[in-house]
Design an enzyme around this catalytic site. Structure first.
Site, mmCIF file in Angstrom:
data_model
loop_
_atom_site.group_PDB
_atom_site.id
_atom_site.type_symbol
_atom_site.label_atom_id
_atom_site.label_comp_id
_atom_site.label_asym_id
_atom_site.label_seq_id
_atom_site.Cartn_x
_atom_site.Cartn_y
_atom_site.Cartn_z
ATOM 1 N N SER A 99 0.841 -1.203 0.000
ATOM 2 C CA SER A 99 0.000 0.000 0.000
ATOM 3 C C SER A 99 0.865 1.238 0.000
ATOM 4 C CB SER A 99 -0.888 0.016 1.247
ATOM 5 O OG SER A 99 -1.583 1.244 1.348
ATOM 6 N N TYR B 226 -1.907 -0.841 10.470
ATOM 7 C CA TYR B 226 -1.991 -1.351 9.094
ATOM 8 C C TYR B 226 -0.806 -0.857 8.260
ATOM 9 C CZ TYR B 226 -3.797 -1.428 4.243
ATOM 10 O OH TYR B 226 -3.965 -1.602 2.891
HETATM 11 P P1 NAD Z 1 -11.320 -6.478 -0.224
HETATM 12 O O1 NAD Z 1 -12.026 -6.402 1.076
HETATM 13 O O2 NAD Z 1 -12.125 -6.638 -1.448
HETATM 14 O O3 NAD Z 1 -10.227 -7.629 -0.200
HETATM 15 C C1 NAD Z 1 -9.536 -8.020 0.950
HETATM 16 C C2 NAD Z 1 -9.789 -9.500 1.131
HETATM 17 O O4 NAD Z 1 -8.907 -9.991 2.150
HETATM 18 C C3 NAD Z 1 -11.170 -9.859 1.615
HETATM 19 O O5 NAD Z 1 -12.063 -10.008 0.539
HETATM 20 C C4 NAD Z 1 -10.943 -11.164 2.339
HETATM 21 O O6 NAD Z 1 -11.282 -12.237 1.504
HETATM 22 C C5 NAD Z 1 -9.446 -11.206 2.566
HETATM 23 N N1 NAD Z 1 -9.132 -11.447 3.987
HETATM 24 C C6 NAD Z 1 -9.131 -10.548 4.992
HETATM 25 N N2 NAD Z 1 -8.815 -11.154 6.149
HETATM 26 C C7 NAD Z 1 -8.607 -12.465 5.853
HETATM 27 C C8 NAD Z 1 -8.238 -13.613 6.627
HETATM 28 N N3 NAD Z 1 -8.023 -13.522 7.946
HETATM 29 N N4 NAD Z 1 -8.136 -14.806 6.003
HETATM 30 C C9 NAD Z 1 -8.339 -14.901 4.661
HETATM 31 N N5 NAD Z 1 -8.673 -13.848 3.884
HETATM 32 C C10 NAD Z 1 -8.803 -12.649 4.485
HETATM 33 O O7 NAD Z 1 -10.450 -5.139 -0.306
HETATM 34 P P2 NAD Z 1 -9.234 -4.710 -1.268
HETATM 35 O O8 NAD Z 1 -9.130 -3.250 -1.076
HETATM 36 O O9 NAD Z 1 -9.389 -5.270 -2.621
HETATM 37 O O10 NAD Z 1 -7.985 -5.347 -0.536
HETATM 38 C C11 NAD Z 1 -7.015 -6.142 -1.202
HETATM 39 C C12 NAD Z 1 -5.638 -5.729 -0.730
HETATM 40 O O11 NAD Z 1 -5.367 -4.407 -1.191
HETATM 41 C C13 NAD Z 1 -5.451 -5.704 0.778
HETATM 42 O O12 NAD Z 1 -4.200 -6.258 1.116
HETATM 43 C C14 NAD Z 1 -5.449 -4.220 1.104
HETATM 44 O O13 NAD Z 1 -4.709 -3.930 2.263
HETATM 45 C C15 NAD Z 1 -4.787 -3.672 -0.146
HETATM 46 N N6 NAD Z 1 -4.996 -2.246 -0.391
HETATM 47 C C16 NAD Z 1 -6.224 -1.748 -0.600
HETATM 48 C C17 NAD Z 1 -6.377 -0.399 -0.828
HETATM 49 C C18 NAD Z 1 -7.731 0.216 -1.058
HETATM 50 O O14 NAD Z 1 -7.835 1.436 -1.046
HETATM 51 N N7 NAD Z 1 -8.774 -0.555 -1.283
HETATM 52 C C19 NAD Z 1 -5.259 0.438 -0.881
HETATM 53 C C20 NAD Z 1 -3.997 -0.109 -0.672
HETATM 54 C C21 NAD Z 1 -3.874 -1.464 -0.439
#
Ligand code: NAD
Ligand code: MG
Length: 299
Positions: free
Chosen positions: A192, A205
């Site tokens: 991130s 985080y």
């Molecule tokens: P999202 O909620 O769609 O995806 C995250 C997924 O993580 C969930 O769907 C879930 O299936 C999985 N997860 C969480 N805890 C878990 C556990 N204990 N066991 C198994 N699976 C688990 O949201 P997203 O934004 O697509 O997130 C994907 C990645 O992107 C994450 O690592 C997040 O930190 C990162 N990210 C997101 C953003 C943003 O703005 N959305 C920005 C930077 C980084």
């Protein structure tokens, strides 16, 4: 439900469209169909060109958001795709598998909780058995809860959950996957912009994402001699279920507005970075963190 911004990503002006996200809070872990507009995973825009033909990928957190867009793009590039997600996310898990199968590729659902070490080993075994091997591991599952009050409001449960999901889960999965990976394989961690520019509301985080950026570099060093590349994608603010499930409406209202492009991104706008890093186009790229941040600098 309003239509998602599907089919809009081939517009040349990167400043739009944006999403009005202010009234969207939902319970953790968050569901795709409850978002209005629905995130764009590239359903109407991503075109494959055989860049991952015959590859076998495992994407954690592949049910929704960035993981789902990556799963769809990988399938359109010719890969078979297994996805991990929390058991309570079956609805999103199933619809992502349908997207993969609609591309004529094999989809495999491996639900479970990454905080349990035994799940990582069992999940990798199921993927290797179900897909006949493993070439691409995308450690994309992630957890955060915003605490506008800062460090004093991070309780022990939150601290453990954040580190166990993001850091422990990633390391366990890599340990379980390594015996199955051979030269040409690729590991990609989702980190991130928070790993570089931490918000005071996401301190725990942000620290996990900095740890994963660091791990990406040491693993690339370690695994280079085996022909295994290790990279990371560092997204900025992206419209996924994680956001309305873990933050405040004030934060959502301004989400992405402080980027140079002035808006949040869509999952479909991140998927291409994973495709690039997994593909032969990146065969001389390892230890790299690729930002997809709307222009926010890494560093
Ligand atoms: P999202 O909620 O769609 O995806 C995250 C997924 O993580 C969930 O769907 C879930 O299936 C999985 N997860 C969480 N805890 C878990 C556990 N204990 N066991 C198994 N699976 C688990 O949201 P997203 O934004 O697509 O997130 C994907 C990645 O992107 C994450 O690592 C997040 O930190 C990162 N990210 C997101 C953003 C943003 O703005 N959305 C920005 C930077 C980084
Ligand atoms: Mg999800």
């Amino acid at each position: 439900m309003a239509d998602g911004p599907e089919n809009t990503l081939d517009r040349s002006d990167p400043r739009g469209p944006d999403v009005d996200a202010s009234t969207q809070l939902q319970e953790y872990p968050g569901f795709t169909e409850r978002m209005d507009p629905r995130p764009d995973h590239g359903e109407g825009s991503y075109r494959g060109s055989g860049r991952l033909e015959g590859r076998r990928a495992f994407i954690t957190g592949g049910d929704s958001g960035i993981g789902r867009a990556t799963a769809l793009a990988f399938a359109r590039e010719g890969a078979d795709v297994a996805i991990g997600y929390l058991p309570e996310e079956e609805e999103d898990g199933r619809s992502c598998c349908e997207l993969i199968e609609a591309e004529g590729r094999k989809a495999l659902a491996v639900p479970g909780d990454l905080r349990e070490e035994a799940y990582s080993r069992a999940a990798v075994d199921r993927v290797v058995e179900g897909l006949g091997g493993l070439d691409i591991l995308v450690n994309n599952a992630g957890f955060h809860i915003a605490q506008p009050g800062g460090i004093g409001d991070i309780d022990a449960d939150q601290l453990r959950r954040t580190f166990e999901t993001n850091v422990f889960g990633t390391i366990w999965l890599i340990q379980a996957a390594l015996p199955h990976l051979s030269a040409g394989a690729s590991i990609i961690n989702t980190t991130s912009v928070q790993g570089y520019q931490p918000s005071t509301s996401l301190m725990d985080y942000a620290a996990t994402k900095a740890a994963l950026n660091n791990l990406t570099v040491s693993l690339a060093e370690l695994l280079g001699e085996r022909g295994i590349r290790v990279n990371a994608v560092a997204p900025g603010p992206i419209w996924t279920p994680l956001q309305p499930a873990t933050t405040t409406s004030e934060k959502l209202e301004s989400f992405g507005k402080d980027t140079p492009l002035g808006r949040m991104g869509q999952p479909a706008e991140v998927a291409g970075a994973f495709v690039f890093l997994a593909s032969n186009d990146a065969r001389y790229v390892s230890g790299e963190v690729l930002g997809v941040t709307g222009g926010k600098p890494l560093g």
